[in-house]
Design an enzyme around this catalytic site. Structure first.
Site, PDB file in Angstrom:
ATOM      1  N   LYS A  65       0.714  -1.098   0.122  1.00 13.54           N
ATOM      2  CA  LYS A  65      -0.084  -0.166  -0.050  1.00 13.54           C
ATOM      3  C   LYS A  65       0.988   1.473   0.118  1.00 13.54           C
ATOM      4  O   LYS A  65       0.607   2.030  -0.806  1.00 13.54           O
ATOM      5  CB  LYS A  65      -0.673  -0.168   1.336  1.00 13.54           C
ATOM      6  N   ASN A  66       1.788   1.296   0.982  1.00 13.52           N
ATOM      7  CA  ASN A  66       2.729   2.355   0.951  1.00 13.52           C
ATOM      8  C   ASN A  66       3.859   2.644  -0.009  1.00 13.52           C
ATOM      9  O   ASN A  66       4.465   3.717  -0.286  1.00 13.52           O
ATOM     10  CB  ASN A  66       3.136   2.409   2.410  1.00 13.52           C
ATOM     11  N   CYS A 115      -4.630   6.885   9.953  1.00  7.85           N
ATOM     12  CA  CYS A 115      -5.042   5.881  11.192  1.00  7.85           C
ATOM     13  C   CYS A 115      -4.718   6.598  12.385  1.00  7.85           C
ATOM     14  O   CYS A 115      -3.974   7.531  12.591  1.00  7.85           O
ATOM     15  CB  CYS A 115      -3.854   4.910  11.093  1.00  7.85           C
ATOM     16  N   ARG A 160      -0.010  13.409  13.848  1.00  4.79           N
ATOM     17  CA  ARG A 160       0.508  13.218  12.571  1.00  4.79           C
ATOM     18  C   ARG A 160       0.935  14.743  12.044  1.00  4.79           C
ATOM     19  O   ARG A 160       0.060  14.884  11.159  1.00  4.79           O
ATOM     20  CB  ARG A 160      -0.039  12.195  11.686  1.00  4.79           C
ATOM     21  N   ASP A 198       5.260  -0.233  12.220  1.00  4.62           N
ATOM     22  CA  ASP A 198       3.805  -0.900  11.666  1.00  4.62           C
ATOM     23  C   ASP A 198       4.030  -2.343  12.079  1.00  4.62           C
ATOM     24  O   ASP A 198       3.125  -3.104  11.840  1.00  4.62           O
ATOM     25  CB  ASP A 198       3.922  -0.801  10.103  1.00  4.62           C
ATOM     26  N   ARG A 244      -8.330  -1.415   4.389  1.00  5.24           N
ATOM     27  CA  ARG A 244      -7.532  -0.587   3.961  1.00  5.24           C
ATOM     28  C   ARG A 244      -6.262  -0.842   3.188  1.00  5.24           C
ATOM     29  O   ARG A 244      -5.663  -0.273   2.327  1.00  5.24           O
ATOM     30  CB  ARG A 244      -7.196   0.670   5.037  1.00  5.24           C
TER      31      ARG A 244
END
Ligand code: EPZ
Length: 440
Positions: A35-36, A130, A135, A326, A419
């Site tokens: 995803k990232n 999230c 952030r 993560d 997600r």
């Protein structure tokens, strides 16, 4: 427990049959694209003179949301096959990110870099994502200003304007290495006037993947994968690469599957991964007694039926190649089953240990000292419970904990897990797990 009666959850949830610690999972588990890595690549499409073809793109809701944003801006995203997507952002007209989808996803802020470089302006809401602590995007804004832009902010959104002559190259020192910050500034600098240096830059594999994608279109970037990146800007669009770019495998999914295999696998093969990207986890797990064989693209875990518990170990999260934040929650589940006491020290985010109270409700012995430190003592037997994951990585950790536990668990907030992880219940079912999705 009373199974899932009366669970007040909105959206889908999972019902998980625990294995009570029995090592019963077997087979091959391919890792999907990251995803990232995929999301910044979509942003990069704004800098190209033709559609950008990406393969190994996971079917996850964040990818769909990014596609929606690109379409609202005037571009097009088309799925060409099961894992290939074409992103055509040539006709993009607007530099204003739509608020609803952009607020839900931190990665939306990355679009600010190419929008600013291409249109001389960008506006966007505060990026959400999230719930893992504050952030901020102050480092992005300071860097845009160094490149000559003017930044304003009100309650609704941020507005950034480049000078009439466009962004200019700058020497930027990040006071904290930031992954999306490095990516955003690298995209902006690719089409700025002059040379940009990004110092104390993030070295994550996703940053390297993005740089290689830009280089394939002619961008002049060197030093990626080190703390100093040099980008020689060019006002011209990047040329379309000849072949599709293959999104790198999700190293967090690979690491989570490795932990699952160590805890519950009889013999499991994790394929389509890059073990080098999770070297630190592999080293720690081997030290704890997990038997892991590896090739360049696969990991095999063999566990006997009568193994002694693994040995516990402490970790401190760190930027790449250190221990990824993560993977911190999945690792905590591993530590509940290992023998001894371990300290988890979360150094990147200040709200990322909230999940520990749910593991305690399952029977784990965890003391939370402050927002950054928790001690886990093991091994402890876990019992099935109702769990509501606070973020997508903790969500997968809950599925692992629920599989380790005795009895049935309900894991809510499936939308959060969706997600970042593609059809997780079907993929884990292929190795013998029983996880049912209930649509609400
Ligand atoms: C990326 O987030 C990932 N997201 C996160 O993955 C990951 O947890 C994180 O990097 C760390 O590896 C994406 O790639 C889309 P940072 P990012 O900017 O870039 C501080 C997931 O589950 N900071 O590297 O947002 C910040 O508060 C997600 O996939 C500032 O102070 O993280 C943090 O303490 C969750 N000011 C540190 O830097 C800024 O302007 C590192 O954050 C920017 C960041």
């Amino acid at each position: 427990m009373k199974a899932y009666d009366g669970v007040a959850m909105s959206g889908d949830f999972f019902i998980v049959n625990g294995l009570g610690g029995k090592r019963a999972l077997a087979g091959e588990l391919p890792v999907r694209g990251s995803k990232n890595a995929a999301l910044p690549a979509f942003s990069a499409s704004l800098l190209f003179d033709a559609p950008l073809l990406l393969s190994n793109v996971p079917r996850i809701s964040d990818v769909a949301a990014m596609g929606d944003i690109i379409e609202v801006l005037g571009g097009k995203m088309e799925r060409r096959s099961a894992d290939e997507i074409a992103v055509d952002a040539r006709k993009t007209q607007s530099a204003r990110l739509p608020h609803e989808p952009a607020k839900k996803m931190r990665a939306s802020v990355i679009l600010a870099g190419p929008l600013l470089a291409r249109f001389g302006e960008a506006s966007f809401p505060h990026p959400g994502g999230c719930v893992i602590g504050a952030r901020p995007i102050d480092i992005f804004m300071d860097a845009f200003e160094k490149m000559g832009a003017h930044c304003e902010e009100d309650k609704q959104e941020y507005r950034v304007h480049a000078p009439k002559t466009g962004l200019c190259g700058a020497d930027i020192f990040f006071r904290q290495p930031t992954v999306t910050g490095t990516e955003t500034l690298m995209l902006a600098a690719t089409r700025a006037r002059g040379t940009t240096f990004l110092r104390n830059a993030a070295m994550e594999p996703e940053v390297v993947f993005l740089a290689e994608l830009l280089q394939s279109g002619g961008a002049d970037i060197c030093g990626v994968g080190t703390p100093t990146i040099e980008i020689r800007g060019n006002k011209q669009p990047l040329l379309a690469p000849k072949k599709s770019a293959r999104v790198i495998p999700d190293r967090i999914e690979a690491g989570s599957f490795l932990i699952l295999a160590a805890l519950l696998g009889k013999e499991m093969l994790i394929t389509n991964c890059i073990p080098e990207h999770i070297r630190i986890l592999i080293e720690f797990l081997r030290g704890a007694g997990v038997s892991i064989e590896e090739t360049n693209t696969a990991l095999r875990v063999r566990t006997g039926a009568t193994l002694k518990p693994y040995k516990s170990f402490s970790i401190k999260t760190h930027e790449y190649p250190g221990f990824p934040t993560d993977l911190q929650a999945p690792l905590a589940v591993f530590l509940t089953q290992a023998s001894g006491e371990a300290l988890i020290h979360e150094t990147i985010f200040d709200g990322r240990l909230a999940y520990t109270s749910d593991l305690v409700s399952m029977g784990a012995d965890i003391s939370l000292w402050d927002a950054h430190r928790a001690t886990v003592r093991g091994p402890r037997k876990l019992k099935g419970r109702e769990l509501h994951g606070p973020d997508l990585r903790a969500g997968l950790a809950y599925l692992i904990a629920a599989l380790v536990a005795r009895g049935t668990s309900v894991v809510g907030n499936a939308a959060l897990i969706d997600r970042g992880y593609e059809r997780i219940e079907e993929r884990l079912a292929s190795i013998g797990a029983t996880i049912e999705r209930v649509s609400n």
